[in-house]
Design a protein around this motif. Structure first.
Motif, PDB file in Angstrom:
ATOM      1  N   GLY A   1      44.115  -1.233  41.977  1.00  0.00           N
ATOM      2  CA  GLY A   1      42.858  -0.695  41.459  1.00  0.00           C
ATOM      3  C   GLY A   1      42.041  -1.821  40.863  1.00  0.00           C
ATOM      4  N   GLY A   2      41.603  -1.641  39.631  1.00  0.00           N
ATOM      5  CA  GLY A   2      40.857  -2.711  38.969  1.00  0.00           C
ATOM      6  C   GLY A   2      39.834  -2.163  38.008  1.00  0.00           C
ATOM      7  N   PRO A   3      39.261  -3.031  37.180  1.00  0.00           N
ATOM      8  CA  PRO A   3      38.276  -2.601  36.195  1.00  0.00           C
ATOM      9  C   PRO A   3      36.963  -2.188  36.848  1.00  0.00           C
ATOM     10  N   ALA A   4      36.196  -1.375  36.122  1.00  0.00           N
ATOM     11  CA  ALA A   4      34.900  -0.942  36.632  1.00  0.00           C
ATOM     12  C   ALA A   4      33.876  -2.065  36.551  1.00  0.00           C
ATOM     13  N   GLY A   5      33.954  -2.886  35.498  1.00  0.00           N
ATOM     14  CA  GLY A   5      33.001  -3.969  35.317  1.00  0.00           C
ATOM     15  C   GLY A   5      33.453  -5.255  35.965  1.00  0.00           C
ATOM     16  N   ASP A   6      32.694  -6.311  35.700  1.00  0.00           N
ATOM     17  CA  ASP A   6      32.977  -7.607  36.296  1.00  0.00           C
ATOM     18  C   ASP A   6      33.730  -8.550  35.359  1.00  0.00           C
TER      19      ASP A   6
ATOM     20  N   GLN B   1      51.556  -6.884  16.929  1.00  0.00           N
ATOM     21  CA  GLN B   1      50.821  -8.136  16.726  1.00  0.00           C
ATOM     22  C   GLN B   1      49.521  -8.111  17.521  1.00  0.00           C
ATOM     23  N   PRO B   2      48.443  -8.640  16.944  1.00  0.00           N
ATOM     24  CA  PRO B   2      47.178  -8.692  17.697  1.00  0.00           C
ATOM     25  C   PRO B   2      47.354  -9.464  19.001  1.00  0.00           C
ATOM     26  N   ALA B   3      46.697  -8.986  20.046  1.00  0.00           N
ATOM     27  CA  ALA B   3      46.776  -9.646  21.348  1.00  0.00           C
ATOM     28  C   ALA B   3      45.426  -9.500  22.038  1.00  0.00           C
ATOM     29  N   LEU B   4      44.924 -10.604  22.583  1.00  0.00           N
ATOM     30  CA  LEU B   4      43.602 -10.612  23.204  1.00  0.00           C
ATOM     31  C   LEU B   4      43.673 -11.306  24.556  1.00  0.00           C
ATOM     32  N   THR B   5      43.158 -10.635  25.578  1.00  0.00           N
ATOM     33  CA  THR B   5      43.094 -11.171  26.933  1.00  0.00           C
ATOM     34  C   THR B   5      41.660 -11.072  27.442  1.00  0.00           C
ATOM     35  N   ARG B   6      41.138 -12.163  27.973  1.00  0.00           N
ATOM     36  CA  ARG B   6      39.842 -12.137  28.651  1.00  0.00           C
ATOM     37  C   ARG B   6      40.079 -12.055  30.148  1.00  0.00           C
ATOM     38  N   TRP B   7      39.237 -11.295  30.845  1.00  0.00           N
ATOM     39  CA  TRP B   7      39.409 -11.132  32.282  1.00  0.00           C
ATOM     40  C   TRP B   7      38.076 -11.238  33.016  1.00  0.00           C
ATOM     41  N   ARG B   8      38.153 -11.646  34.266  1.00  0.00           N
ATOM     42  CA  ARG B   8      36.982 -11.695  35.137  1.00  0.00           C
ATOM     43  C   ARG B   8      37.407 -11.311  36.547  1.00  0.00           C
ATOM     44  N   VAL B   9      36.631 -10.456  37.193  1.00  0.00           N
ATOM     45  CA  VAL B   9      36.921 -10.050  38.576  1.00  0.00           C
ATOM     46  C   VAL B   9      36.441 -11.145  39.519  1.00  0.00           C
ATOM     47  N   MET B  10      37.361 -11.631  40.348  1.00  0.00           N
ATOM     48  CA  MET B  10      37.049 -12.674  41.324  1.00  0.00           C
ATOM     49  C   MET B  10      36.856 -12.110  42.726  1.00  0.00           C
ATOM     50  N   GLY B  11      37.336 -10.871  42.941  1.00  0.00           N
ATOM     51  CA  GLY B  11      37.192 -10.249  44.250  1.00  0.00           C
ATOM     52  C   GLY B  11      37.826  -8.866  44.250  1.00  0.00           C
TER      53      GLY B  11
ATOM     54  N   ALA C   1      40.904 -13.199  37.330  1.00  0.00           N
ATOM     55  CA  ALA C   1      41.218 -14.391  36.544  1.00  0.00           C
ATOM     56  C   ALA C   1      41.442 -13.922  35.116  1.00  0.00           C
ATOM     57  N   LEU C   2      42.576 -14.291  34.532  1.00  0.00           N
ATOM     58  CA  LEU C   2      42.974 -13.808  33.215  1.00  0.00           C
ATOM     59  C   LEU C   2      43.174 -14.988  32.269  1.00  0.00           C
ATOM     60  N   GLU C   3      42.681 -14.847  31.053  1.00  0.00           N
ATOM     61  CA  GLU C   3      42.887 -15.869  30.031  1.00  0.00           C
ATOM     62  C   GLU C   3      43.519 -15.236  28.798  1.00  0.00           C
ATOM     63  N   PRO C   4      44.778 -15.522  28.521  1.00  0.00           N
ATOM     64  CA  PRO C   4      45.410 -14.999  27.310  1.00  0.00           C
ATOM     65  C   PRO C   4      44.988 -15.841  26.097  1.00  0.00           C
ATOM     66  N   VAL C   5      44.183 -15.264  25.230  1.00  0.00           N
ATOM     67  CA  VAL C   5      43.749 -15.987  24.035  1.00  0.00           C
ATOM     68  C   VAL C   5      44.915 -16.101  23.059  1.00  0.00           C
ATOM     69  N   THR C   6      45.712 -15.048  22.968  1.00  0.00           N
ATOM     70  CA  THR C   6      46.966 -15.078  22.229  1.00  0.00           C
ATOM     71  C   THR C   6      48.109 -15.245  23.231  1.00  0.00           C
TER      72      THR C   6
END
Length: 240
Positions: free
Chosen positions: A104-109, A134-144, A153-158
């Protein structure tokens, strides 16, 4: 799923991505545990003597990757190097970027996932979303996108245990091949999570070191089905 073949010391040396006096970065293969775990078989620590490159002691791990995750893994070449790397990781100054194929995947980009995580069992290592965790933060971007899948593309900030896997599953788009947090995968499908790059500001007066791990062959087909055109079709930013 069939067991991955155990890599030899020569295989590990061939996977070297970066080397200097303080640090090594290797491309860890999927299926190789970095430390002994509940499964038997070879581990990365069994192969570290092959990475001494003339030093009296073997390098040691500066952080960890899951057994089933491939890609960039940082090692310190001696005690002082490990201490410096440890401080950088603890301060959140090391940037890690992963590629994943999800169901599946997220609705946004692009966006963020901020969900606290805790162990399912205090004596175990599996994780769950828990407001008291524990706080946890992930940034994501749809590449395709394609065929009911998304390339992220995923970036684990924590840096919580299994953070990317639990966060993606909690959002309703589990990583393909994830036997712990997603649906039972098709036979032979491994976890589609790859530590694509790591950026380490190791030297204060020099540019940060960037290491980039090539895409595993078994992941390329799924990325192509999500619209990936290969290395030559990506901008420098997209390669990260």
């Amino acid at each position: 799923m069939q067991d991955e073949p155990e890599p030899s010391s020569q295989d590990i040396v061939r996977r070297l991505l970066y080397r200097d006096a303080l640090m090594l970065v290797i491309d860890k293969p999927a299926g190789l545990a970095v430390h002994p775990d509940v499964k038997s078989g070879a581990t990365l620590v069994d192969q570290l003597d092959a990475l001494r490159f003339g030093l009296p002691r073997r390098p040691e791990l500066a952080h960890r990757l899951d057994r089933d995750t491939s890609g960039c893994l940082v090692l310190g070449r001696h005690r002082k190097a490990l201490a410096r790397l440890g401080r950088l990781f603890a301060a959140g100054k090391v940037s890690k970027r992963y590629w994943a194929v999800v169901l599946g995947g997220p609705a946004g980009d692009e966006g963020e996932i901020a969900l606290p995580l805790a162990r399912r069992d205090p004596r175990g290592w599996q994780m769950r979303v828990d407001p008291a965790g524990q706080p946890a933060l992930t940034r994501w971007r749809v590449m395709g996108r394609g065929e009911g899948m998304s390339f992220l593309a995923l970036e684990p900030v924590t840096g919580r245990t299994h953070q990317l896997r639990v966060h993606c599953a909690a959002m309703g788009w589990p990583i393909l091949g994830d036997r712990l947090y997603g649906p039972e995968p098709a036979p032979g499908l491994r976890l589609m999570l790859h530590a694509r790059s790591v950026t380490v500001p190791l030297y204060p007066k020099r540019q940060a070191i960037l290491a980039d791990a090539p895409v595993p062959a078994e992941m390329m087909e799924l990325l192509a089905r999500c619209g990936w055109a290969g290395e030559s079709g990506l901008s420098v930013q997209a390669r990260l």
